[in-house]
Design a protein around this motif. Sequence first.
Motif, PDB file in Angstrom:
ATOM      1  N   ILE A   1       0.838  -1.203   0.000  1.00 47.84           N
ATOM      2  CA  ILE A   1       0.000   0.000   0.000  1.00 47.84           C
ATOM      3  C   ILE A   1       0.876   1.257   0.000  1.00 47.84           C
ATOM      4  O   ILE A   1       0.679   2.171  -0.806  1.00 47.84           O
ATOM      5  CB  ILE A   1      -0.939   0.009   1.230  1.00 47.84           C
ATOM      6  CG1 ILE A   1      -1.966  -1.118   1.143  1.00 47.84           C
ATOM      7  CG2 ILE A   1      -1.662   1.363   1.353  1.00 47.84           C
ATOM      8  CD1 ILE A   1      -2.779  -1.322   2.417  1.00 47.84           C
TER       9      ILE A   1
ATOM     10  N   LEU B   1       1.093   3.977  -3.041  1.00 42.82           N
ATOM     11  CA  LEU B   1       0.674   5.364  -2.817  1.00 42.82           C
ATOM     12  C   LEU B   1       1.778   6.338  -3.210  1.00 42.82           C
ATOM     13  O   LEU B   1       1.508   7.402  -3.781  1.00 42.82           O
ATOM     14  CB  LEU B   1       0.280   5.566  -1.350  1.00 42.82           C
ATOM     15  CG  LEU B   1      -1.028   4.897  -0.924  1.00 42.82           C
ATOM     16  CD1 LEU B   1      -1.185   4.949   0.589  1.00 42.82           C
ATOM     17  CD2 LEU B   1      -2.226   5.569  -1.596  1.00 42.82           C
TER      18      LEU B   1
ATOM     19  N   VAL C   1      -5.685   6.032  -5.373  1.00 40.69           N
ATOM     20  CA  VAL C   1      -5.595   4.600  -5.079  1.00 40.69           C
ATOM     21  C   VAL C   1      -6.744   4.191  -4.155  1.00 40.69           C
ATOM     22  O   VAL C   1      -6.953   4.797  -3.098  1.00 40.69           O
ATOM     23  CB  VAL C   1      -4.250   4.250  -4.410  1.00 40.69           C
ATOM     24  CG1 VAL C   1      -4.215   2.785  -3.989  1.00 40.69           C
ATOM     25  CG2 VAL C   1      -3.087   4.571  -5.337  1.00 40.69           C
TER      26      VAL C   1
ATOM     27  N   THR D   1      -7.977   1.075  -1.923  1.00 39.78           N
ATOM     28  CA  THR D   1      -7.416  -0.120  -1.298  1.00 39.78           C
ATOM     29  C   THR D   1      -8.516  -1.099  -0.909  1.00 39.78           C
ATOM     30  O   THR D   1      -9.480  -0.726  -0.221  1.00 39.78           O
ATOM     31  CB  THR D   1      -6.600   0.256  -0.048  1.00 39.78           C
ATOM     32  OG1 THR D   1      -5.550   1.143  -0.425  1.00 39.78           O
ATOM     33  CG2 THR D   1      -5.996  -0.974   0.606  1.00 39.78           C
TER      34      THR D   1
ATOM     35  N   ALA E   1      -4.688   1.470   6.334  1.00 39.18           N
ATOM     36  CA  ALA E   1      -4.666   2.000   4.967  1.00 39.18           C
ATOM     37  C   ALA E   1      -4.949   3.500   4.962  1.00 39.18           C
ATOM     38  O   ALA E   1      -4.311   4.262   4.219  1.00 39.18           O
ATOM     39  CB  ALA E   1      -5.685   1.263   4.106  1.00 39.18           C
TER      40      ALA E   1
ATOM     41  N   THR F   1      -4.172   6.227   1.855  1.00 40.11           N
ATOM     42  CA  THR F   1      -4.980   5.780   0.727  1.00 40.11           C
ATOM     43  C   THR F   1      -6.081   6.789   0.422  1.00 40.11           C
ATOM     44  O   THR F   1      -6.610   7.455   1.326  1.00 40.11           O
ATOM     45  CB  THR F   1      -5.591   4.391   0.991  1.00 40.11           C
ATOM     46  OG1 THR F   1      -6.161   3.893  -0.225  1.00 40.11           O
ATOM     47  CG2 THR F   1      -6.694   4.431   2.043  1.00 40.11           C
TER      48      THR F   1
END
Length: 211
Positions: free
Chosen positions: A42, A46, A56, A58, A84, A89
């Motif tokens: 992640i 990013l 993005v 997730t 996240a 995110t």
Amino acid sequence: MIKEFCTENYTDISKAIQAGAGRIELCDNLAVGGTTPSLGVIEETLALAGEKHIPVMTMIRPRGGDFVYNDMELKIMENDLIHAKNAGTDGVVFGCLTKENEVDEEALEMLLGNSAGLMTTFHMAFDKLTKKEQFKTIDWFAQLGIDRILTHGGPASTTIDENLPHLKELVDYAAGRIIILPGGGITANNAEEIAAILGVNELHGTKIVAE
């Protein structure tokens, strides 16, 4: 048109962005429909996508299989969502159902409560609902402020072409209140045609951009 590229592999992302991906759905284990990627993946995604100003989304899903989660699985989903979000995110993708294949209201409330400030997509768990329930759910999700619903328009065993009439019904019913995001069988070759038929400007797929 926004082409949302669904990936389980960090190394594919740069190439997809160069090929025209306008948003990334980041998963692991696409063979089972996608699960939550690692925090390391992640963070690196990013950083890469952020340089190109590509959002993005997730995936928050603790395992493959059905979308009926027990208390421990929901706790895992909550923790994963928070991690996240803290990583930066832009949005999260999730779905949760009861054993009766209806939306799990309590689980959804928890997930949305932790998603403040993020874009939200309810994923293809939506396709397990009855068609009657799908229209009622569109009304409900629009009121809740969920941004979009990812749907194939029918069972995974069906083709996207078979499902275009129902997808068109969903798009027309949503009427701009919530985004209907078609996916499953959409490729760089048929994306423009499908977008024109359905009257949408967002599409999703693992082959949505040319290699």
